[in-house]
Design an enzyme around this catalytic site. Sequence first.
Site, PDB file in Angstrom:
ATOM      1  N   SER A 107       0.835  -1.053  -0.071  1.00  0.00           N
ATOM      2  CA  SER A 107      -0.040  -0.084  -0.041  1.00  0.00           C
ATOM      3  C   SER A 107       0.710   1.214   0.059  1.00  0.00           C
ATOM      4  O   SER A 107       1.742   1.210   0.552  1.00  0.00           O
ATOM      5  CB  SER A 107      -0.883  -0.092   1.372  1.00  0.00           C
ATOM      6  OG  SER A 107      -1.291   1.244   1.306  1.00  0.00           O
ATOM      7  N   THR A 150      31.762  39.829  25.883  1.00  0.00           N
ATOM      8  CA  THR A 150      30.301  39.323  25.937  1.00  0.00           C
ATOM      9  C   THR A 150      29.422  40.655  25.822  1.00  0.00           C
ATOM     10  O   THR A 150      29.890  41.700  26.348  1.00  0.00           O
ATOM     11  CB  THR A 150      30.501  38.920  27.669  1.00  0.00           C
ATOM     12  OG1 THR A 150      30.816  39.819  28.361  1.00  0.00           O
ATOM     13  CG2 THR A 150      30.868  37.676  27.925  1.00  0.00           C
ATOM     14  N   SER A 155      30.334  44.657  -4.278  1.00  0.00           N
ATOM     15  CA  SER A 155      29.440  45.676  -4.512  1.00  0.00           C
ATOM     16  C   SER A 155      29.609  46.196  -6.049  1.00  0.00           C
ATOM     17  O   SER A 155      30.398  45.937  -6.788  1.00  0.00           O
ATOM     18  CB  SER A 155      29.885  46.801  -3.733  1.00  0.00           C
ATOM     19  OG  SER A 155      29.031  47.869  -3.961  1.00  0.00           O
TER      20      SER A 155
END
Length: 472
Positions: free
Chosen positions: A149, A196, A327
């Site tokens: 199936s 941090t 760019s």
Amino acid sequence: MKELHSPSGPGIRSEQDGLGRRDIPESALWGISTSRAVENFPVSGRMIGSWRSLIWALGAVKFASARANEHLGLLAPEKSQAIQGAARDVMDGLLDEQFVVDTIQGGAGTSTNMNANEVVANRALEILGRRHGDYAVVHPLDDVNRSQSTNDVYPTAVKIALHRELTVLCEEHGRLVAAFMAKSEAFATILKVGRTQLQDAVPMSLGQEIGAFAETLREDGKRLEELLPHLLESNLGATAIGTGITVPTGYREAVIRELATVTGLPLVSSADLVEATSDTGVFLLVSGVLKRAAVKLSKICNDLRLLSSGPQAGFAEILLPAVQAGSSIMPGKVNPVIPEMVNQVAFRVVGADATVTMAVEAGQLQLNAFEPIMADSLLESLAWLTVACRQLRTHCVDGIQANTALLERRMLNSVSVVTGLAPLLGYGVAAELAKEALASDRGVAELVVERGLLGAEEAAQALSARSLAGLT
């Protein structure tokens, strides 16, 4: 392939199903069910034939099923051999262009399974020297799909496909870990300021920073590898809802054995076929781990972009390989395009995880109808992540250089070493010294000795960046 003719006209054959008749190109190996699916699901423009691993897995399932059915006396040897030969052609990639159903489809994957059944049947007919569509000889359902199936064929094929693609990702992911480790070792003695919240924190080495990238990826690699065994469970033999209706005694064991042989994978049968047919949790598990790996890889790429920002007004602590002009208006500008690409892959994987999550949740009773979108989402995530890992390694990480001169200048008068004084002089005194050093642009060691708080040798030892970074 040899083009035959049918009574419907030159180059055309007529096929019939429960909904009526349709003309099919005689050269096509697919048939009427596939034709209806192509018409019904013009969604993504991506055909199932584009997923090589999925087609390989479908071929493997049809091959194993034919062998099992032959052993059980359900298929004549000549017919079985023709089906096996056709299924081998599917596995070998010779018929990918015949898998024309869109990856996004209704019907829980029925259209995919029918596309496979029709292709295998018509290729088997070619092998037997018969006309396409001569289903009295080899029938897509009665023969190719016998004892099966969609509801056990499709999820089994998807799992095998995911296993193949995940294995490739794990290999490429491991190479990326090794590339980061090599850079970590190369930069082991180069000191820098750790941060941090984007503010100066304490000294560390560039090698430690890069090494942390390698370790977090190594952890994700382990999680990815842990997924592989979960994809080796098959519900073949379950047929419609897991009760095994229409499946002869012995088929379940035989087909798993044959499938394990043809794929080379240690496949096992699901313990509860009803549960296995209705539950798609394994796809959610895979998706979640892929999302984790993608998000953490993206975070690392964010850090690479920050650390390489500049070249004059940014961090500029590392130099990424220049792979293309950045760019159309600013001459000489070079952008971190490889990490940016990886970021975008991660965004897509996160979105795919949301899709898989909703599709898994939407399952009802004995079947989930939305496995096609799960399969497409997961196969895309695996493919994109594999490419992302490879390109990041070969076009970026392998070529990273340390901006040693700049790092040395920054460490020379860095106030970040002041944390080393806190255990000796107290937090408050160390904080005042940091403020004065910043305001006067003088070194912390100089101020400590000038105030008579420590001797020159003791101050040098307490403020040693190498020692504070744990390198001694």
